[in-house]
Design a protein around this motif. Sequence first.
Motif, PDB file in Angstrom:
ATOM      1  N   TRP A 132      10.075 -10.195  -2.799  1.00 16.59           N
ATOM      2  CA  TRP A 132       9.774  -9.122  -1.861  1.00 16.59           C
ATOM      3  C   TRP A 132       9.435  -9.666  -0.483  1.00 16.59           C
ATOM      4  O   TRP A 132       9.762  -9.033   0.536  1.00 16.59           O
ATOM      5  CB  TRP A 132       8.656  -8.238  -2.405  1.00 16.59           C
ATOM      6  CG  TRP A 132       9.098  -7.485  -3.629  1.00 16.59           C
ATOM      7  CD1 TRP A 132       8.731  -7.717  -4.915  1.00 16.59           C
ATOM      8  CD2 TRP A 132      10.027  -6.398  -3.677  1.00 16.59           C
ATOM      9  NE1 TRP A 132       9.364  -6.848  -5.766  1.00 16.59           N
ATOM     10  CE2 TRP A 132      10.165  -6.010  -5.029  1.00 16.59           C
ATOM     11  CE3 TRP A 132      10.761  -5.709  -2.717  1.00 16.59           C
ATOM     12  CZ2 TRP A 132      10.997  -4.983  -5.440  1.00 16.59           C
ATOM     13  CZ3 TRP A 132      11.584  -4.674  -3.124  1.00 16.59           C
ATOM     14  CH2 TRP A 132      11.694  -4.316  -4.469  1.00 16.59           C
ATOM     15  N   ASP A 133       8.777 -10.816  -0.415  1.00 17.08           N
ATOM     16  CA  ASP A 133       8.453 -11.410   0.893  1.00 17.08           C
ATOM     17  C   ASP A 133       9.740 -11.760   1.653  1.00 17.08           C
ATOM     18  O   ASP A 133       9.847 -11.496   2.851  1.00 17.08           O
ATOM     19  CB  ASP A 133       7.570 -12.649   0.729  1.00 17.08           C
ATOM     20  CG  ASP A 133       6.177 -12.311   0.246  1.00 17.08           C
ATOM     21  OD1 ASP A 133       5.702 -11.184   0.534  1.00 17.08           O
ATOM     22  OD2 ASP A 133       5.549 -13.170  -0.411  1.00 17.08           O
ATOM     23  N   ARG A 134      10.686 -12.361   0.971  1.00 24.10           N
ATOM     24  CA  ARG A 134      11.957 -12.709   1.610  1.00 24.10           C
ATOM     25  C   ARG A 134      12.715 -11.454   2.049  1.00 24.10           C
ATOM     26  O   ARG A 134      13.263 -11.380   3.139  1.00 24.10           O
ATOM     27  CB  ARG A 134      12.837 -13.533   0.682  1.00 24.10           C
ATOM     28  CG  ARG A 134      14.115 -14.030   1.383  1.00 24.10           C
ATOM     29  CD  ARG A 134      15.153 -14.548   0.418  1.00 24.10           C
ATOM     30  NE  ARG A 134      15.828 -13.366  -0.127  1.00 24.10           N
ATOM     31  CZ  ARG A 134      16.337 -13.274  -1.340  1.00 24.10           C
ATOM     32  NH1 ARG A 134      16.277 -14.275  -2.169  1.00 24.10           N
ATOM     33  NH2 ARG A 134      16.945 -12.173  -1.739  1.00 24.10           N
ATOM     34  N   GLU A 135      12.728 -10.446   1.178  1.00 25.39           N
ATOM     35  CA  GLU A 135      13.421  -9.197   1.504  1.00 25.39           C
ATOM     36  C   GLU A 135      12.810  -8.538   2.744  1.00 25.39           C
ATOM     37  O   GLU A 135      13.530  -8.063   3.611  1.00 25.39           O
ATOM     38  CB  GLU A 135      13.399  -8.230   0.324  1.00 25.39           C
ATOM     39  CG  GLU A 135      14.161  -8.714  -0.891  1.00 25.39           C
ATOM     40  CD  GLU A 135      15.659  -8.820  -0.642  1.00 25.39           C
ATOM     41  OE1 GLU A 135      16.221  -8.019   0.127  1.00 25.39           O
ATOM     42  OE2 GLU A 135      16.269  -9.734  -1.228  1.00 25.39           O
ATOM     43  N   LEU A 136      11.487  -8.524   2.826  1.00 28.18           N
ATOM     44  CA  LEU A 136      10.813  -7.930   3.983  1.00 28.18           C
ATOM     45  C   LEU A 136      11.116  -8.736   5.254  1.00 28.18           C
ATOM     46  O   LEU A 136      11.426  -8.160   6.301  1.00 28.18           O
ATOM     47  CB  LEU A 136       9.296  -7.859   3.749  1.00 28.18           C
ATOM     48  CG  LEU A 136       8.476  -7.244   4.869  1.00 28.18           C
ATOM     49  CD1 LEU A 136       8.937  -5.822   5.168  1.00 28.18           C
ATOM     50  CD2 LEU A 136       6.995  -7.259   4.508  1.00 28.18           C
ATOM     51  N   LYS A 137      11.091 -10.057   5.140  1.00 27.63           N
ATOM     52  CA  LYS A 137      11.409 -10.907   6.275  1.00 27.63           C
ATOM     53  C   LYS A 137      12.837 -10.659   6.756  1.00 27.63           C
ATOM     54  O   LYS A 137      13.079 -10.511   7.958  1.00 27.63           O
ATOM     55  CB  LYS A 137      11.236 -12.382   5.891  1.00 27.63           C
ATOM     56  CG  LYS A 137      11.541 -13.342   7.000  1.00 27.63           C
ATOM     57  CD  LYS A 137      11.374 -14.777   6.523  1.00 27.63           C
ATOM     58  CE  LYS A 137      11.868 -15.748   7.584  1.00 27.63           C
ATOM     59  NZ  LYS A 137      11.853 -17.118   7.104  1.00 27.63           N
ATOM     60  N   LEU A 152      14.593  -7.968   6.371  1.00 30.79           N
ATOM     61  CA  LEU A 152      14.649  -6.629   6.934  1.00 30.79           C
ATOM     62  C   LEU A 152      14.129  -6.616   8.372  1.00 30.79           C
ATOM     63  O   LEU A 152      14.688  -5.986   9.262  1.00 30.79           O
ATOM     64  CB  LEU A 152      13.860  -5.655   6.054  1.00 30.79           C
ATOM     65  CG  LEU A 152      13.840  -4.205   6.489  1.00 30.79           C
ATOM     66  CD1 LEU A 152      15.230  -3.609   6.439  1.00 30.79           C
ATOM     67  CD2 LEU A 152      12.896  -3.415   5.596  1.00 30.79           C
ATOM     68  N   LEU A 153      13.026  -7.332   8.602  1.00 30.30           N
ATOM     69  CA  LEU A 153      12.427  -7.358   9.926  1.00 30.30           C
ATOM     70  C   LEU A 153      13.242  -8.159  10.932  1.00 30.30           C
ATOM     71  O   LEU A 153      13.217  -7.863  12.130  1.00 30.30           O
ATOM     72  CB  LEU A 153      10.995  -7.909   9.849  1.00 30.30           C
ATOM     73  CG  LEU A 153      10.008  -7.035   9.070  1.00 30.30           C
ATOM     74  CD1 LEU A 153       8.678  -7.739   8.923  1.00 30.30           C
ATOM     75  CD2 LEU A 153       9.849  -5.680   9.731  1.00 30.30           C
ATOM     76  N   VAL A 154      13.991  -9.141  10.455  1.00 29.51           N
ATOM     77  CA  VAL A 154      14.837  -9.955  11.335  1.00 29.51           C
ATOM     78  C   VAL A 154      16.095  -9.207  11.731  1.00 29.51           C
ATOM     79  O   VAL A 154      16.612  -9.370  12.833  1.00 29.51           O
ATOM     80  CB  VAL A 154      15.190 -11.310  10.662  1.00 29.51           C
ATOM     81  CG1 VAL A 154      16.237 -12.051  11.454  1.00 29.51           C
ATOM     82  CG2 VAL A 154      13.936 -12.144  10.509  1.00 29.51           C
TER      83      VAL A 154
END
Length: 131
Positions: free
Chosen positions: A121-126, A128-130
């Motif tokens: 989830w941390d990678r997915e959120l990162k 998404l934000l990029v």
Amino acid sequence: MERLAARITMRLMTGDERSRLLEVGWSYRSDEPHAVALDFADFQPDATWTLSRDLLVAGLHGPAGEGDVHVAPFDDAYVLIALADDEGVALLAASADAVARFLAATARIVPPGLEHTRIDWDRELKDLLVA
């Protein structure tokens, strides 16, 4: 991350009652637990479709899908997969047994209902934000 790869022979159905056999690469990754990739590179370079694992499972038992992808059983021995894009619709038939075996192998890697435990989830959120 665990990976699963297989080659499944699929018949590309054409409107003029001819067909063509294709060797399609099917792949599954535990870090993308909801997705199954179908690689048509032997037929058309860079042609890869990503389908929902749940859609494929549902399509083994009855018509499933909406939009660009539809899956349905046919004659107890086959599963039909319709893929649509701007250029038209490709109708493919594959052995229902081969597809069921592949999906069963994915379930041994990530059991259905536990997909959320394999997503970073941390990678997915990162990502998404990029974007």
